[in-house]
Motif scaffolding. Structure first.
Motif, PDB file in Angstrom:
ATOM      1  N   UNK A 171       0.799  -1.232   0.000  1.00  0.00           N
ATOM      2  CA  UNK A 171       0.000   0.000   0.000  1.00  0.00           C
ATOM      3  C   UNK A 171       0.828   1.277   0.000  1.00  0.00           C
ATOM      4  N   UNK A 172       2.005   1.261   0.601  1.00  0.00           N
ATOM      5  CA  UNK A 172       2.791   2.494   0.724  1.00  0.00           C
ATOM      6  C   UNK A 172       4.283   2.160   0.682  1.00  0.00           C
ATOM      7  N   UNK A 173       4.894   2.174  -0.508  1.00  0.00           N
ATOM      8  CA  UNK A 173       6.309   1.812  -0.631  1.00  0.00           C
ATOM      9  C   UNK A 173       7.242   2.759   0.119  1.00  0.00           C
ATOM     10  N   UNK A 174       6.838   4.024   0.290  1.00  0.00           N
ATOM     11  CA  UNK A 174       7.691   4.976   1.009  1.00  0.00           C
ATOM     12  C   UNK A 174       7.795   4.592   2.479  1.00  0.00           C
ATOM     13  N   UNK A 175       6.668   4.285   3.096  1.00  0.00           N
ATOM     14  CA  UNK A 175       6.707   3.891   4.497  1.00  0.00           C
ATOM     15  C   UNK A 175       7.363   2.520   4.666  1.00  0.00           C
ATOM     16  N   UNK A 176       7.230   1.669   3.658  1.00  0.00           N
ATOM     17  CA  UNK A 176       7.904   0.377   3.733  1.00  0.00           C
ATOM     18  C   UNK A 176       9.431   0.579   3.757  1.00  0.00           C
ATOM     19  N   UNK A 177       9.920   1.509   2.938  1.00  0.00           N
ATOM     20  CA  UNK A 177      11.353   1.813   2.940  1.00  0.00           C
ATOM     21  C   UNK A 177      11.765   2.502   4.244  1.00  0.00           C
ATOM     22  N   UNK A 178      10.857   3.270   4.819  1.00  0.00           N
ATOM     23  CA  UNK A 178      11.165   3.941   6.085  1.00  0.00           C
ATOM     24  C   UNK A 178      11.451   2.921   7.187  1.00  0.00           C
ATOM     25  N   UNK A 179      10.816   1.757   7.097  1.00  0.00           N
ATOM     26  CA  UNK A 179      11.041   0.707   8.092  1.00  0.00           C
ATOM     27  C   UNK A 179      12.514   0.320   8.143  1.00  0.00           C
ATOM     28  N   UNK A 180      13.160   0.230   6.971  1.00  0.00           N
ATOM     29  CA  UNK A 180      14.584  -0.127   6.923  1.00  0.00           C
ATOM     30  C   UNK A 180      15.443   0.944   7.598  1.00  0.00           C
ATOM     31  N   UNK A 181      15.105   2.210   7.436  1.00  0.00           N
ATOM     32  CA  UNK A 181      15.859   3.280   8.087  1.00  0.00           C
ATOM     33  C   UNK A 181      15.666   3.200   9.598  1.00  0.00           C
TER      34      UNK A 181
ATOM     35  N   UNK B  37      11.251  13.358   0.006  1.00  0.00           N
ATOM     36  CA  UNK B  37      11.233  13.777  -1.401  1.00  0.00           C
ATOM     37  C   UNK B  37      10.432  12.785  -2.248  1.00  0.00           C
ATOM     38  N   UNK B  38      10.589  11.488  -1.968  1.00  0.00           N
ATOM     39  CA  UNK B  38       9.825  10.471  -2.698  1.00  0.00           C
ATOM     40  C   UNK B  38       8.331  10.628  -2.452  1.00  0.00           C
ATOM     41  N   UNK B  39       7.987  11.007  -1.221  1.00  0.00           N
ATOM     42  CA  UNK B  39       6.581  11.249  -0.898  1.00  0.00           C
ATOM     43  C   UNK B  39       6.064  12.450  -1.673  1.00  0.00           C
ATOM     44  N   UNK B  40       6.884  13.497  -1.769  1.00  0.00           N
ATOM     45  CA  UNK B  40       6.505  14.662  -2.570  1.00  0.00           C
ATOM     46  C   UNK B  40       6.299  14.267  -4.037  1.00  0.00           C
ATOM     47  N   UNK B  41       7.207  13.416  -4.535  1.00  0.00           N
ATOM     48  CA  UNK B  41       7.130  12.998  -5.938  1.00  0.00           C
ATOM     49  C   UNK B  41       5.871  12.195  -6.233  1.00  0.00           C
ATOM     50  N   UNK B  42       5.369  11.477  -5.230  1.00  0.00           N
ATOM     51  CA  UNK B  42       4.138  10.708  -5.421  1.00  0.00           C
ATOM     52  C   UNK B  42       2.980  11.626  -5.801  1.00  0.00           C
ATOM     53  N   UNK B  43       2.921  12.800  -5.155  1.00  0.00           N
ATOM     54  CA  UNK B  43       1.838  13.733  -5.439  1.00  0.00           C
ATOM     55  C   UNK B  43       1.973  14.344  -6.825  1.00  0.00           C
ATOM     56  N   UNK B  44       3.196  14.770  -7.147  1.00  0.00           N
ATOM     57  CA  UNK B  44       3.386  15.396  -8.459  1.00  0.00           C
ATOM     58  C   UNK B  44       3.185  14.374  -9.570  1.00  0.00           C
ATOM     59  N   UNK B  45       3.601  13.142  -9.316  1.00  0.00           N
ATOM     60  CA  UNK B  45       3.440  12.098 -10.322  1.00  0.00           C
ATOM     61  C   UNK B  45       1.963  11.765 -10.527  1.00  0.00           C
ATOM     62  N   UNK B  46       1.217  11.680  -9.403  1.00  0.00           N
ATOM     63  CA  UNK B  46      -0.202  11.332  -9.522  1.00  0.00           C
ATOM     64  C   UNK B  46      -0.975  12.437 -10.226  1.00  0.00           C
TER      65      UNK B  46
END
Length: 452
Positions: A20-30, A426-435
């Motif tokens: 559902x949310x690849x950005x938050x999934x990557x945040x888990x690794x950080x 930044x990736x989260x920001x890009x999600x909005x501009x991309x959508x």
């Protein structure tokens, strides 16, 4: 040292956001990398995680005065008939069951997935004796309403002159701080100034976060667009007197809809994502900005006290030598090529264990102080754990006041984690501009097959 195991909490979060949310999934690794660093420094236990600092649920809270406007809206919005306790802070959670269930405040206090995790400790610290009464302040209610799926609603206690106390004030401030969206019913500002001053102060403190939606209740009458705008303008002027200059306004009337509120609710996942990433960035910065300075200051104080105590003991030995010189004359012995060095070695051998014992005694007082500082700073990291990690044999003897882990290697790791957190934002920001871009363009060129 054994490697840190990945927290079950992080594992569950990664599974939840895998599709559902690849950005938050990557945040888990950080978060996982940050956990490993903090574990090595003794700041967290093996089963703990810094990800618990922030609720991963989107959070909506309702704040209001004593009128029924807040509860009436909640029943209408959730399409439910709730009978929550008005003097408690009620967390509303979705259930597929047709029948609602009410659980005590201890259910919230003990569950790290929910927004009041370990709140009893915070209450006890501020108001001794009240932490054990968490059931008097909190409850969890499950509701079969589709509006609650994948989110939580916190219905705050009403401002009641006979029931308001310091614990309610603390909880209301906590709710405002952690929420992604706060619906503030304007009857809050009609309450006695002594009752609402702390809530107003919290709104002023967080007004630039764009989390506030001020709800003006005129649901008993019909209003046209011009009259609605007049009411909003009037309330904007009135709230400016309280120091509130930002936030959205909505007027509830017989002929109005909840579309503006629905729009904000639909955007909650984005608000939650920014809040979680913001918490991640703050946790990374806190190591250098808060944790290391606190522990280094404690180590400096500890070292000064230990050295002072050892010098006092050494001064006492020197005085005994002087008395012996006056009585029988022994100073010539210290210049003997054999006896002199032997005496120095014996003195060092005598003072070393004494210095270590003195250091351990002083460390206990410093550890108690760090426990208090940890609560004052509202940190989940164990400051005393990092302090104790820094009490190795050679660190006790040598003039070292830097905490364990304050190295160039860890400095680089922290910078890398900070850059990763910024990249995720930044990736989260890009999600909005991309959508938004994809509303008018396909994601790839149909002729070449290349992505735009």
């Amino acid at each position: 040292m054994a490697d840190k195991t990945v927290s079950k909490h992080l594992i569950n979060i990664e599974k939840q956001f895998a599709s559902t949310d690849p950005v938050l999934q990557k945040a888990v690794k950080v978060f996982q990398d940050l956990d490993e660093m903090e574990f090595e420094m003794g700041l967290i236990e093996n089963d703990e995680t810094t990800a618990r600092k922030s609720s991963w649920w989107p959070l909506i809270s309702l704040v209001g005065g004593y009128s029924p406007a807040k509860s009436d809206f909640l029943n209408r919005f959730l399409e439910a008939n709730l009978h929550t306790t008005r003097h408690k802070f009620t967390v509303l959670q979705y259930t597929p069951q047709a029948t609602s269930a009410t659980l005590p405040g201890t259910a919230l206090d003990a569950d790290h997935r929910l927004p009041f995790y370990q709140i009893s400790q915070t209450i006890e610290q501020s108001i001794p004796g009240e932490g054990a009464k968490v059931n008097s302040y909190l409850e969890l209610v499950t509701v079969n309403s589709g509006k609650l799926k994948n989110k939580l609603v916190i219905d705050t206690a009403v401002l009641n002159p006979s029931a308001e106390n310091a614990a309610n004030t603390l909880l209301r401030q906590h709710v405002i701080a952690i929420s992604d969206l706060v619906l503030v019913f304007t009857d809050l500002f009609e309450a006695d100034s002594d009752l609402n001053k702390d809530s107003v102060a919290s709104i002023v403190k967080y007004q630039d976060t764009n989390k506030f939606l001020f709800v003006i209740d005129h649901s008993e009458i019909g209003l046209d667009e011009n009259k609605t705008q007049e009411i909003i303008t009037s309330w904007q002027r009135r709230l400016a007197e309280f120091g509130i200059f930002t936030g959205q306004y909505v007027v509830l009337s017989q002929n109005s809809s909840d579309s503006q509120i629905e729009q904000r609710v639909n955007n909650l996942n984005n608000d939650r994502s920014y809040r979680v990433l913001g918490a991640l960035e703050n946790s990374i910065r806190a190591i250098d900005d808060v944790i290391m300075p606190e522990v280094e200051s404690a180590l400096t104080t500890w070292k000064e006290r230990c050295n002072a105590s050892t010098l006092i003991i050494l001064s006492f030995i020197i005085m005994l030598i002087l008395f012996a010189e006056i009585a029988v004359g022994v100073l010539d012995l210290f210049f003997d090529p054999i006896i002199g060095p032997l005496f120095i070695v014996t003195l060092i051998a005598f003072l070393t264990p004494i210095h270590i014992v003195v250091s351990r005694v002083h460390a206990k007082f410093i550890i108690n102080h760090l426990h208090k500082r940890q609560k004052q700073l509202n940190l989940s990291e164990d400051l005393a754990g990092l302090f104790e990690k820094s009490l190795s044999f050679w660190r006790i003897l040598l003039p070292m006041t830097q905490p364990v882990g304050k190295t160039k290697k860890n400095r680089k790791k922290l910078n890398l984690l900070l850059e990763q957190a910024k990249d995720l934002i930044q990736a989260l920001n890009d999600q909005f501009s991309r959508s938004q871009y994809q509303e008018y363009h396909p994601p790839y060129d149909a002729q070449t097959g290349e992505e735009y």
